[in-house]
Scaffold this motif. Structure first.
Motif, PDB file in Angstrom:
ATOM      1  N   PHE A 169       0.820  -1.217   0.000  1.00  0.00           N
ATOM      2  CA  PHE A 169       0.000   0.000   0.000  1.00  0.00           C
ATOM      3  C   PHE A 169       0.854   1.268   0.000  1.00  0.00           C
ATOM      4  O   PHE A 169       0.673   2.136  -0.835  1.00  0.00           O
ATOM      5  N   TYR A 170       1.747   1.391   0.965  1.00  0.00           N
ATOM      6  CA  TYR A 170       2.557   2.610   1.089  1.00  0.00           C
ATOM      7  C   TYR A 170       3.701   2.634   0.074  1.00  0.00           C
ATOM      8  O   TYR A 170       4.057   3.689  -0.442  1.00  0.00           O
ATOM      9  N   ALA A 171       4.242   1.469  -0.181  1.00  0.00           N
ATOM     10  CA  ALA A 171       5.348   1.303  -1.137  1.00  0.00           C
ATOM     11  C   ALA A 171       5.524  -0.199  -1.325  1.00  0.00           C
ATOM     12  O   ALA A 171       5.003  -0.991  -0.543  1.00  0.00           O
ATOM     13  N   PRO A 172       6.254  -0.627  -2.344  1.00  0.00           N
ATOM     14  CA  PRO A 172       6.507  -2.059  -2.480  1.00  0.00           C
ATOM     15  C   PRO A 172       7.126  -2.616  -1.192  1.00  0.00           C
ATOM     16  O   PRO A 172       8.090  -2.057  -0.669  1.00  0.00           O
ATOM     17  N   GLY A 173       6.522  -3.658  -0.664  1.00  0.00           N
ATOM     18  CA  GLY A 173       7.013  -4.269   0.560  1.00  0.00           C
ATOM     19  C   GLY A 173       6.551  -3.585   1.842  1.00  0.00           C
ATOM     20  O   GLY A 173       6.926  -3.999   2.935  1.00  0.00           O
ATOM     21  N   ASP A 174       5.755  -2.535   1.716  1.00  0.00           N
ATOM     22  CA  ASP A 174       5.263  -1.800   2.892  1.00  0.00           C
ATOM     23  C   ASP A 174       3.737  -1.853   2.896  1.00  0.00           C
ATOM     24  O   ASP A 174       3.068  -1.046   2.253  1.00  0.00           O
ATOM     25  N   ASP A 175       3.221  -2.851   3.596  1.00  0.00           N
ATOM     26  CA  ASP A 175       1.782  -3.067   3.645  1.00  0.00           C
ATOM     27  C   ASP A 175       1.116  -2.093   4.612  1.00  0.00           C
ATOM     28  O   ASP A 175       1.729  -1.662   5.589  1.00  0.00           O
ATOM     29  N   LYS A 176      -0.130  -1.812   4.351  1.00  0.00           N
ATOM     30  CA  LYS A 176      -0.959  -1.045   5.282  1.00  0.00           C
ATOM     31  C   LYS A 176      -1.664  -2.053   6.184  1.00  0.00           C
ATOM     32  O   LYS A 176      -2.309  -2.984   5.705  1.00  0.00           O
ATOM     33  N   LEU A 177      -1.521  -1.862   7.506  1.00  0.00           N
ATOM     34  CA  LEU A 177      -2.208  -2.698   8.472  1.00  0.00           C
ATOM     35  C   LEU A 177      -3.288  -1.862   9.139  1.00  0.00           C
ATOM     36  O   LEU A 177      -3.035  -0.727   9.551  1.00  0.00           O
ATOM     37  N   ILE A 178      -4.466  -2.425   9.238  1.00  0.00           N
ATOM     38  CA  ILE A 178      -5.562  -1.735   9.905  1.00  0.00           C
ATOM     39  C   ILE A 178      -5.891  -2.499  11.176  1.00  0.00           C
ATOM     40  O   ILE A 178      -6.180  -3.700  11.136  1.00  0.00           O
ATOM     41  N   PHE A 179      -5.826  -1.785  12.282  1.00  0.00           N
ATOM     42  CA  PHE A 179      -6.173  -2.331  13.590  1.00  0.00           C
ATOM     43  C   PHE A 179      -7.565  -1.837  13.959  1.00  0.00           C
ATOM     44  O   PHE A 179      -7.958  -0.724  13.588  1.00  0.00           O
ATOM     45  N   GLN A 180      -8.290  -2.644  14.712  1.00  0.00           N
ATOM     46  CA  GLN A 180      -9.594  -2.213  15.198  1.00  0.00           C
ATOM     47  C   GLN A 180      -9.783  -2.607  16.650  1.00  0.00           C
ATOM     48  O   GLN A 180      -9.166  -3.562  17.129  1.00  0.00           O
ATOM     49  N   LYS A 181     -10.655  -1.856  17.304  1.00  0.00           N
ATOM     50  CA  LYS A 181     -11.074  -2.199  18.658  1.00  0.00           C
ATOM     51  C   LYS A 181     -12.548  -1.852  18.784  1.00  0.00           C
ATOM     52  O   LYS A 181     -12.958  -0.727  18.483  1.00  0.00           O
ATOM     53  N   GLN A 182     -13.332  -2.827  19.192  1.00  0.00           N
ATOM     54  CA  GLN A 182     -14.744  -2.611  19.495  1.00  0.00           C
ATOM     55  C   GLN A 182     -14.809  -2.026  20.900  1.00  0.00           C
ATOM     56  O   GLN A 182     -14.271  -2.615  21.839  1.00  0.00           O
ATOM     57  N   LEU A 183     -15.447  -0.880  21.038  1.00  0.00           N
ATOM     58  CA  LEU A 183     -15.570  -0.268  22.359  1.00  0.00           C
ATOM     59  C   LEU A 183     -16.811  -0.802  23.055  1.00  0.00           C
ATOM     60  O   LEU A 183     -17.898  -0.824  22.475  1.00  0.00           O
ATOM     61  N   LYS A 184     -16.620  -1.200  24.262  1.00  0.00           N
ATOM     62  CA  LYS A 184     -17.749  -1.649  25.079  1.00  0.00           C
ATOM     63  C   LYS A 184     -18.246  -0.448  25.865  1.00  0.00           C
ATOM     64  O   LYS A 184     -17.474   0.398  26.282  1.00  0.00           O
ATOM     65  N   ARG A 185     -19.552  -0.383  26.050  1.00  0.00           N
ATOM     66  CA  ARG A 185     -20.111   0.681  26.878  1.00  0.00           C
ATOM     67  C   ARG A 185     -19.706   0.438  28.313  1.00  0.00           C
ATOM     68  O   ARG A 185     -19.500  -0.701  28.720  1.00  0.00           O
ATOM     69  N   ASN A 186     -19.612   1.508  29.092  1.00  0.00           N
ATOM     70  CA  ASN A 186     -19.198   1.291  30.481  1.00  0.00           C
ATOM     71  C   ASN A 186     -20.319   0.639  31.287  1.00  0.00           C
ATOM     72  O   ASN A 186     -21.481   0.691  30.927  1.00  0.00           O
ATOM     73  N   GLN A 187     -19.949   0.000  32.367  1.00  0.00           N
ATOM     74  CA  GLN A 187     -20.880  -0.810  33.147  1.00  0.00           C
ATOM     75  C   GLN A 187     -22.033   0.013  33.705  1.00  0.00           C
ATOM     76  O   GLN A 187     -23.153  -0.461  33.793  1.00  0.00           O
ATOM     77  N   MET A 188     -21.799   1.271  34.085  1.00  0.00           N
ATOM     78  CA  MET A 188     -22.867   2.119  34.625  1.00  0.00           C
ATOM     79  C   MET A 188     -23.964   2.318  33.585  1.00  0.00           C
ATOM     80  O   MET A 188     -25.148   2.264  33.916  1.00  0.00           O
ATOM     81  N   GLU A 189     -23.592   2.583  32.340  1.00  0.00           N
ATOM     82  CA  GLU A 189     -24.592   2.778  31.279  1.00  0.00           C
ATOM     83  C   GLU A 189     -25.402   1.507  31.058  1.00  0.00           C
ATOM     84  O   GLU A 189     -26.612   1.547  30.908  1.00  0.00           O
ATOM     85  N   ILE A 190     -24.727   0.359  31.064  1.00  0.00           N
ATOM     86  CA  ILE A 190     -25.400  -0.909  30.844  1.00  0.00           C
ATOM     87  C   ILE A 190     -26.388  -1.182  31.984  1.00  0.00           C
ATOM     88  O   ILE A 190     -27.528  -1.557  31.777  1.00  0.00           O
ATOM     89  N   SER A 191     -25.943  -0.937  33.233  1.00  0.00           N
ATOM     90  CA  SER A 191     -26.824  -1.156  34.396  1.00  0.00           C
ATOM     91  C   SER A 191     -28.036  -0.240  34.360  1.00  0.00           C
ATOM     92  O   SER A 191     -29.141  -0.667  34.651  1.00  0.00           O
TER      93      SER A 191
END
Length: 171
Positions: free
Chosen positions: A144-166
């Motif tokens: 992606f960026y150049a030959p031999g330089d891949d683009k990596l995409i990281f993700q994180k699913q955010l959990k709602r805080n416990q107070m909101e869930i309660s």
């Protein structure tokens, strides 16, 4: 050590630019892009689409984070930049900035955070940091960026805080 995180001001720009220029992973062209996002935020903090915060230790700016909502999505956000002064790395500052941003994103009804980075060896430490923060690699775009330089995409699913869930169960 106390880490204070606050919105970036015009007075912080020179400190953040020094940090960016001293991190060997960042190419000069990348630092130019980071500066453009900073300038956009400083020109119009509420209308730029970016959120930029600095981390201070003993009243010195030692790091920053830039993030924002991903256009045309519901609850997806990008962390565009996170940087900590080389002499202050491995002291919890990057983690504090990441947790701060995730909390703010969660408050804004964010549910998913994406981070993009390079696959080259010099970014190995960065990739380990994201994994340690609970992100997972979900995509690799070869050359992606150049030959031999891949683009990596990281993700994180955010959990709602416990107070909101309660409170949802009560009301």
């Amino acid at each position: 050590m106390t880490i204070a995180i606050r919105p970036m001001t015009h007075n912080d720009k020179s400190h953040v630019m020094r940090i960016l220029r001293t991190i060997p992973e960042f190419k000069p062209s990348e630092v130019v892009v980071a500066e453009e996002l900073i300038d956009s935020y400083l020109h119009d903090p509420s209308g730029s689409g970016y959120y930029v915060f600095v981390a201070e230790v003993d009243l010195l700016v030692v790091g920053y984070i830039c993030y924002g909502p991903t256009p045309l999505t519901e609850g997806t956000w990008d962390i565009y930049w996170i940087a900590v002064a080389p002499e202050k790395q491995d002291q919890g500052i990057g983690s504090a900035l990441t947790v701060f941003a995730e909390d703010k994103i969660r408050e804004a009804q964010g549910r998913l955070v994406l981070i993009e980075t390079s696959s080259t060896p010099q970014y190995e430490r960065t990739r380990r940091f994201y994994l340690y923060q609970g992100y997972e690699i979900i995509c690799r775009i070869p050359d992606f960026y150049a030959p031999g330089d891949d683009k990596l995409i990281f993700q994180k699913q955010l959990k709602r805080n416990q107070m909101e869930i309660s409170s949802d169960k009560i009301g």
